[in-house]
Design a protein around this motif. Structure first.
Motif, short mmCIF file in Angstrom:
data_model
loop_
_atom_site.label_atom_id
_atom_site.label_comp_id
_atom_site.label_asym_id
_atom_site.label_seq_id
_atom_site.Cartn_x
_atom_site.Cartn_y
_atom_site.Cartn_z
N TYR A 72 0.75 -1.35 0.12
CA TYR A 72 -0.21 -0.03 -0.04
C TYR A 72 0.94 1.28 -0.06
CZ TYR A 72 -3.46 3.44 1.44
OH TYR A 72 -4.30 4.30 1.48
N ALA A 73 1.90 1.17 0.61
CA ALA A 73 2.89 2.38 0.79
C ALA A 73 3.42 2.60 -0.61
CB ALA A 73 4.00 2.07 1.82
N ARG A 74 3.68 1.72 -1.25
CA ARG A 74 4.33 1.64 -2.64
C ARG A 74 3.26 1.90 -3.77
NH1 ARG A 74 7.49 -2.82 -0.64
NH2 ARG A 74 6.18 -4.14 -1.99
N ARG A 75 2.07 1.84 -3.31
CA ARG A 75 1.05 1.93 -4.29
C ARG A 75 1.08 0.77 -5.29
NH1 ARG A 75 -2.64 3.84 -2.24
NH2 ARG A 75 -3.68 4.41 -4.31
N ASP A 76 1.36 -0.46 -4.81
CA ASP A 76 1.22 -1.57 -5.54
C ASP A 76 -0.16 -2.12 -5.51
OD1 ASP A 76 3.82 -1.54 -6.47
OD2 ASP A 76 4.47 -2.91 -4.76
N HIS A 77 -0.41 -3.04 -6.40
CA HIS A 77 -1.75 -3.87 -6.56
C HIS A 77 -1.51 -5.25 -6.03
CE1 HIS A 77 -2.74 -0.81 -9.74
NE2 HIS A 77 -3.85 -1.21 -9.49
N VAL A 78 -2.61 -5.59 -5.33
CA VAL A 78 -2.41 -6.89 -4.62
C VAL A 78 -3.77 -7.88 -5.04
CG1 VAL A 78 -1.12 -6.15 -2.57
CG2 VAL A 78 -3.58 -6.15 -2.66
N ALA A 79 -3.74 -9.10 -5.05
CA ALA A 79 -4.64 -10.18 -5.26
C ALA A 79 -4.61 -11.27 -4.22
CB ALA A 79 -4.65 -10.49 -6.83
N LEU A 80 -5.57 -11.92 -4.01
CA LEU A 80 -5.48 -12.94 -2.94
C LEU A 80 -6.09 -14.10 -3.26
CD1 LEU A 80 -4.76 -13.72 0.14
CD2 LEU A 80 -7.02 -12.82 0.55
N ILE A 81 -5.39 -15.29 -3.50
CA ILE A 81 -6.17 -16.55 -4.01
C ILE A 81 -5.84 -17.62 -2.77
CG2 ILE A 81 -5.68 -18.56 -5.78
CD1 ILE A 81 -4.88 -16.57 -7.35
N ALA A 82 -6.75 -18.48 -2.37
CA ALA A 82 -6.76 -19.37 -1.57
C ALA A 82 -7.37 -20.79 -2.12
CB ALA A 82 -7.85 -19.16 -0.37
N PHE A 83 -6.26 -21.86 -1.93
CA PHE A 83 -6.77 -23.01 -2.57
C PHE A 83 -6.75 -24.08 -1.34
CE2 PHE A 83 -2.04 -22.33 -2.69
CZ PHE A 83 -1.57 -23.31 -2.25
#
Length: 557
Positions: free
Chosen positions: A406-417
């Motif tokens: 968040y501080a670097r303004r990156d995008h994130v995604a979350l996958i659970a298997f």
């Protein structure tokens, strides 16, 4: 080792151990023979660099355009006078080229400078103000004979030339084939694969002999040339000579084979000279292996030459290019006028009209460098084999990484298997609150469909790459795959399917990091990381803070 090399190489070897004297000597040799290519100087702008006797040359900047480099039409003078007025470029001027902020030199400018250096007998002095992660393009470095690092030099270390140097012609200096063979052997011993290195060493030896008013290359000339041109190119530290004093003495030669024994030394291959090796070894950085490992980590997927990734954000301006008018483009007015000016007389004669005439082929469009956002895809193992404590630690590590992203303004995604399939709990987003909420609600239990989790991560990564983003998969699992792609409970097939998914990710050139969250390091997961060409980080008994620090270090490399 350094003191030994200094004391055994003649009067010039002690100054060679000092970066300041190396820089002054390299500049002197460049003035005598510009064919040496140039000098790479790493130093911050300050009094130390200002004290260097740099020659008066042509100053270049990383943002130089083609018009500034090669010249072209002077639009203002042409429009004012009604006739073509050409202006010269920076490369048309005389003197050595001095490239400031060389660590920021873009690949297209580096390619043009490399072509210019290959076709002209001209020196380039690259002033590098970058850190260890910022270096000039590799092609430029390969075309410069010398490199010095003045970052640790203080004003008190500045000295004058150790001996007077004289102008001379290196072309009149002779060097024997045996001396050239010794230079090539030293380059091979240092792991240097560039043919330019040995050529530069030969030219440097002849140049030093010339300025020392000698017509033949001596041992001192070879020592200085090899140290200046080969030490910074070494990819391995040459092994010291073996001590044969304790070995048994050889038997006396038989009188009947005396003639053969006299000719044997001439038939044996020449080994690298110990004195030259000591001189080169004295200037090799002590942390050479660490530097090479860091450089390999930064350039593990190539240096980007010729393969610029399309980004999703606009960066610095680039030279204009011809194009068509359409939505979302901007016209470069000056470049368009420059392209249309040479044809104005002909167009007025053909059309019988006066005034400025612009046609579709004259349109030049403004361009900007594209910057790609980074996407961190967290693929978290939520199966029953992942103990509740380990799953809690994985969640804590992801939360810390989310704060950094968040501080670097990156995008994130979350996958659970878990169970028999993988679920995309959160598509690419910058929402820290929403991601934490989905992560906290992540349940645990069921089988381990590792291949399904990798497939889902690859799908997200490919989609993100098409939108101009740079995806990186962060896999957190214990590696105990037991659910195959078809949903069946088959441990052997599940392992094969995971390897297949890993090969697909590697073929798609999507970066990955493998975090082993098991209580003990897993051999199968280590093999999976090797298939992915990804770092493997086993974290037994690791808390969330240590796990987050390790992952962040790999992603920022």
């Amino acid at each position: 080792m350094r003191d030994q090399a200094r004391g055994s190489g003649g009067s010039w070897l002690k100054p060679l151990a000092e970066a300041w004297d190396n820089a002054r000597l390299a500049l002197r040799l460049l003035a005598v023979d510009p064919g040496l290519g140039g000098l790479h100087i790493r130093a911050r702008s300050g009094p130390v660099r200002a004290a260097l006797p740099l020659p008066k040359g042509v100053r270049l900047h990383p943002g130089c355009t083609d018009a500034a480099l090669f010249g072209g039409l002077d639009v203002t003078a042409t429009l004012a006078g009604g006739r073509l007025v050409q202006q010269t470029g920076l490369l048309d001027r005389t003197g050595p080229l001095i490239l400031t902020m060389a660590e920021r030199c873009p690949p297209d400018l580096a390619a043009k400078l490399c072509q210019h250096l290959d076709t002209t007998r001209r020196a380039l002095i690259a002033l590098d103000e970058g850190t260890d992660e910022e270096t000039p393009p590799r092609g430029l470095l390969d075309r410069m004979a010398f490199a010095v690092d003045l970052t640790e030099v203080a004003l008190g270390d500045i000295t004058s030339d150790p001996a007077p140097m004289h102008d001379a012609a290196p072309a009149r200096v002779t060097i024997t084939p045996d001396q050239i063979a010794r230079i090539v052997a030293i380059a091979s011993a240092c792991g240097i694969d560039s043919a330019r290195a040995a050529t530069f060493a030969v030219r440097a030896a002849r140049a030093h002999a010339a300025v020392s008013q000698r017509i033949h290359v001596t041992e001192d000339d070879l020592t200085i040339a090899c140290a200046l041109t080969l030490a910074h190119r070494a990819t391995r530290i040459p092994a010291p000579p073996e001590d044969d004093t304790a070995s048994d003495p050889p038997p006396p030669p038989d009188s009947g084979d005396a003639a053969n024994d006299d000719s044997d030394p001439q038939g044996l291959p020449d080994l690298p000279d110990d004195l030259l090796l000591d001189a080169v070894r004295a200037l090799i950085p002590d942390d050479l292996l660490a530097r090479l490992a860091a450089q390999k980590a930064r350039t593990g997927r190539g240096d980007g030459t010729g393969a610029v990734r399309r980004g999703n954000r606009r960066g610095r301006p680039l030279p204009s290019r011809p194009g068509r008018l359409q939505d979302g483009v901007r016209i470069d007015v000056v470049a368009t006028l420059r392209a249309a000016a040479p044809w104005q007389t002909l167009r007025r004669t053909e059309s019988g009209r006066s005034g400025l005439q612009i046609r579709a082929g004259d349109i030049q469009l403004r361009r900007f460098a594209e910057q790609a956002d980074r996407l961190l895809i967290f693929a978290v193992d939520a199966s029953g084999s992942a103990a509740l404590a380990r799953l809690a630690e994985a969640k804590g590590a992801v939360e810390l990484l989310l704060a950094q992203a968040y501080a670097r303004r990156d995008h994130v995604a979350l996958i659970a298997f878990r169970g028999t399939d993988a679920d995309i709990l959160l598509p690419p987003t910058r929402s820290l609150v929403q991601t934490k909420r989905r992560l906290a609600a992540l349940p645990g239990g069921g089988g381990t469909p590792l291949a399904a989790g990798l497939d889902a991560a690859l799908t997200l990564g490919v989609q993100a790459a098409r939108r101009g983003m740079t995806p990186t998969i962060c896999l957190l699992t214990d590696g105990r795959a037991n659910i195959a792609r078809d949903g069946s409970a088959d441990r052997a097939q599940a392992a094969l399917d995971a390897q297949t998914a890993a090969r697909l990710i590697r073929a798609a050139q999507v970066g990955a990091v493998v975090i082993d969250t098991g209580n003990r390091p897993s051999v199968a997961l280590r093999l999976l990381a090797a298939t992915l060409a990804a770092p493997y980080l086993p974290m037994p008994r690791a808390d969330a803070a240590r796990l987050s620090t390790a992952v962040a270090a790999v992603l920022d490399a």
